[in-house]
Design an enzyme around this catalytic site. Structure first.
Site, PDB file in Angstrom:
ATOM      1  N   HIS A 166       2.205   3.628  -8.959  1.00  0.00           N
ATOM      2  CA  HIS A 166       1.985   2.211  -9.280  1.00  0.00           C
ATOM      3  C   HIS A 166       3.152   1.675 -10.109  1.00  0.00           C
ATOM      4  O   HIS A 166       3.601   0.546  -9.916  1.00  0.00           O
ATOM      5  CB  HIS A 166       0.671   2.029 -10.039  1.00  0.00           C
ATOM      6  CG  HIS A 166      -0.538   2.417  -9.235  1.00  0.00           C
ATOM      7  ND1 HIS A 166      -0.736   1.991  -7.945  1.00  0.00           N
ATOM      8  CD2 HIS A 166      -1.614   3.194  -9.536  1.00  0.00           C
ATOM      9  CE1 HIS A 166      -1.887   2.481  -7.488  1.00  0.00           C
ATOM     10  NE2 HIS A 166      -2.434   3.218  -8.436  1.00  0.00           N
ATOM     11  N   ASP A 170       0.832  -1.215   0.000  1.00  0.00           N
ATOM     12  CA  ASP A 170       0.000   0.000   0.000  1.00  0.00           C
ATOM     13  C   ASP A 170       0.864   1.262   0.000  1.00  0.00           C
ATOM     14  O   ASP A 170       1.986   1.261   0.506  1.00  0.00           O
ATOM     15  CB  ASP A 170      -0.914  -0.027   1.241  1.00  0.00           C
ATOM     16  CG  ASP A 170      -2.085   0.929   1.120  1.00  0.00           C
ATOM     17  OD1 ASP A 170      -2.355   1.410  -0.001  1.00  0.00           O
ATOM     18  OD2 ASP A 170      -2.728   1.193   2.145  1.00  0.00           O
ATOM     19  N   LEU A 210      10.391 -20.780  -4.540  1.00  0.00           N
ATOM     20  CA  LEU A 210       9.527 -19.809  -3.851  1.00  0.00           C
ATOM     21  C   LEU A 210       8.135 -19.931  -4.462  1.00  0.00           C
ATOM     22  O   LEU A 210       8.000 -19.972  -5.680  1.00  0.00           O
ATOM     23  CB  LEU A 210      10.070 -18.381  -4.069  1.00  0.00           C
ATOM     24  CG  LEU A 210       9.185 -17.234  -3.572  1.00  0.00           C
ATOM     25  CD1 LEU A 210       9.144 -17.197  -2.041  1.00  0.00           C
ATOM     26  CD2 LEU A 210       9.681 -15.886  -4.086  1.00  0.00           C
TER      27      LEU A 210
HETATM   28  C1  IPE Z   1      -5.445  -2.624  -0.045  1.00  0.00           C
HETATM   29  O1  IPE Z   1      -5.119  -1.278  -0.185  1.00  0.00           O
HETATM   30  C2  IPE Z   1      -5.417  -3.318  -1.373  1.00  0.00           C
HETATM   31  C3  IPE Z   1      -4.086  -3.450  -1.983  1.00  0.00           C
HETATM   32  C4  IPE Z   1      -2.963  -3.057  -1.467  1.00  0.00           C
HETATM   33  C5  IPE Z   1      -4.072  -4.126  -3.248  1.00  0.00           C
HETATM   34  P1  IPE Z   1      -6.242  -0.156  -0.340  1.00  0.00           P
HETATM   35  O2  IPE Z   1      -5.502   1.129  -0.489  1.00  0.00           O
HETATM   36  O3  IPE Z   1      -7.193  -0.516  -1.413  1.00  0.00           O
HETATM   37  O4  IPE Z   1      -6.998  -0.239   1.060  1.00  0.00           O
HETATM   38  P2  IPE Z   1      -7.816   0.872   1.847  1.00  0.00           P
HETATM   39  O5  IPE Z   1      -8.825   1.437   0.898  1.00  0.00           O
HETATM   40  O6  IPE Z   1      -6.844   1.909   2.291  1.00  0.00           O
HETATM   41  O7  IPE Z   1      -8.414   0.148   3.008  1.00  0.00           O
HETATM   42  C1  IPE Z   2      -1.698   0.320  -3.343  1.00  0.00           C
HETATM   43  O1  IPE Z   2      -1.495   1.699  -3.395  1.00  0.00           O
HETATM   44  C2  IPE Z   2      -1.954  -0.273  -4.712  1.00  0.00           C
HETATM   45  C3  IPE Z   2      -3.348  -0.669  -4.947  1.00  0.00           C
HETATM   46  C4  IPE Z   2      -4.309  -0.620  -4.069  1.00  0.00           C
HETATM   47  C5  IPE Z   2      -3.675  -1.163  -6.273  1.00  0.00           C
HETATM   48  P1  IPE Z   2      -2.685   2.737  -3.351  1.00  0.00           P
HETATM   49  O2  IPE Z   2      -3.114   3.025  -4.740  1.00  0.00           O
HETATM   50  O3  IPE Z   2      -3.762   2.269  -2.446  1.00  0.00           O
HETATM   51  O4  IPE Z   2      -1.960   3.999  -2.725  1.00  0.00           O
HETATM   52  P2  IPE Z   2      -2.518   4.979  -1.614  1.00  0.00           P
HETATM   53  O5  IPE Z   2      -2.981   4.148  -0.471  1.00  0.00           O
HETATM   54  O6  IPE Z   2      -3.643   5.729  -2.243  1.00  0.00           O
HETATM   55  O7  IPE Z   2      -1.353   5.837  -1.253  1.00  0.00           O
HETATM   56 MG    MG Z   3      -4.079   2.464  -0.458  1.00  0.00          MG
END
Ligand code: IPE
Ligand code: IPE
Ligand code: MG
Length: 243
Positions: free
Chosen positions: A40, A23, A134
Site C-alpha cells: 500500500h 489493485d 485535472l
Molecule cells: C477493489 O479491489 C477495490 C480497490 C482497488 C480500492 P479489491 O481487491 O478490494 O477487489 P476484489 O476483492 O479483488 O474484488
Molecule cells: C488494492 O490492493 C488496494 C485496496 C484494495 C485498498 P489490494 O490490497 O487489494 O491488493 P491485492 O489484490 O490483495 O494484491
Molecule cells: Mg485486491
C-alpha cells in the site's frame, strides 16, 4: 455538464475521463516477502505517477478507486494502516496538487472515515475547488450499489414530498442523483493486477466505458502503463449499440 471534444493524439482519441481500479498492492508485497502494508505504501507513488501522467497526456478527469465499501471487512490492522496512509498522503500532497491546478473531489461514504480524515477531505476540496487542469476524483469508502441505493432514497423522498412524480424518473435523473453527478462517464477504465471484474466500482457510469485490464500490480504502475492503456483505447471502436 461540460462536454469537451476529444483530441487526437496521433494514435487515436485521448479519453476525456480515465477511471482506475488500483489493485494488486498486497500481491506486490507478498511476492517480495514483505507485509501487505508495504505494498500500500508503494502504491502511493503510483498514484503520483498516474496524476502526473494524466496531466501530461491532457486527460481532463481521473477517478481513482482507493478504498471500497467492502474493504471495511479487511483486518482492522490493514484498515488502520490504509487510513494512516490516506492521512499522510493527503497532508503531504495537498500543496503539490493545489499548485499543479488539480481539483480534488471525493465520492463514497466519507462519513464512515475517521473524523480527522473527513476534515482533511473537506480541506482538500476547499483548497482545490477553483482549479480545473485535472479533475481528480478519489473514491473512498465507495461502493456503486450503495451509491445507487442512496440516489433512490433521495428520489423516493422527493416523490413522497410531492417534488417529483414517478414518471419523472429517467436515466438522466438517476445520473444527477449519484455521487458522480458532475462528472462525465468514464471513457476508459483501467484495472491493474490481472483481475477482470468491477468489484462494485461505477456500475451505472460504466455502461459504455472501454475496459483495459493490465497484469501490472498497482505499485509498479508507471506513466508507460497509462500510455499503453490510452493507446489501446485509441484503437477501440466505440459503437454505443449503433452501427
Ligand atoms: C477493489 O479491489 C477495490 C480497490 C482497488 C480500492 P479489491 O481487491 O478490494 O477487489 P476484489 O476483492 O479483488 O474484488
Ligand atoms: C488494492 O490492493 C488496494 C485496496 C484494495 C485498498 P489490494 O490490497 O487489494 O491488493 P491485492 O489484490 O490483495 O494484491
Ligand atoms: Mg485486491
Amino acid at each position: 455538464m461540460e462536454v469537451l471534444p476529444q483530441r487526437d493524439s496521433g494514435q487515436g482519441p485521448i479519453p476525456e475521463h480515465v477511471a482506475i481500479i488500483m489493485d494488486g498492492n498486497g500481491r506486490w508485497a507478498t511476492k517480495r516477502s514483505l507485509q501487505r502494508l508495504r505494498g500500500h505504501e508503494q502504491g502511493a507513488e503510483a498514484v503520483r505517477e498516474a496524476v502526473r501522467g494524466c496531466g501530461d497526456l491532457g486527460i481532463r478527469y481521473l477517478t481513482l478507486f482507493a478504498f471500497s465499501s467492502e474493504n471495511w471487512s479487511r483486518p482492522i490492522e490493514e484498515i488502520n494502516h490504509l487510513m494512516g496512509l490516506f492521512r499522510f498522503f493527503f497532508r503531504k500532497e495537498i500543496n503539490a496538487l493545489s499548485d499543479a491546478g488539480v481539483k480534488v473531489k471525493f465520492i463514497g461514504d466519507i462519513k464512515r472515515l475517521p473524523d480527522d480524515i473527513q476534515s482533511l477531505v473537506a480541506e482538500i476540496k476547499e483548497r482545490t475547488q477553483h482549479n480545473s487542469k485535472l479533475i481528480l476524483t478519489i473514491a473512498l469508502s465507495y461502493g456503486s450499489q450503495s451509491e445507487i441505493a442512496g440516489a433512490m432514497r433521495i428520489i423516493g423522498e422527493k416523490i413522497k414530498k410531492g417534488e417529483l412524480s414517478a414518471e419523472d424518473i429517467s436515466e438522466e435523473m438517476i445520473t444527477r442523483h449519484l455521487d458522480t453527478a458532475d462528472l462525465p462517464d468514464p471513457d476508459l477504465l483501467i484495472r491493474t493486477s490481472g483481475e477482470k471484474r468491477l468489484s462494485n466500482f461505477l456500475l451505472w457510469q460504466c455502461a459504455y466505458t472501454e475496459f483495459v485490464f493490465l497484469d501490472t500490480l498497482w505499485p509498479d504502475f508507471r506513466k508507460e502503463d497509462l500510455m499503453a492503456a490510452v493507446a489501446e483505447y485509441g484503437n477501440r471502436n466505440r459503437r454505443y449499440g449503433a452501427l
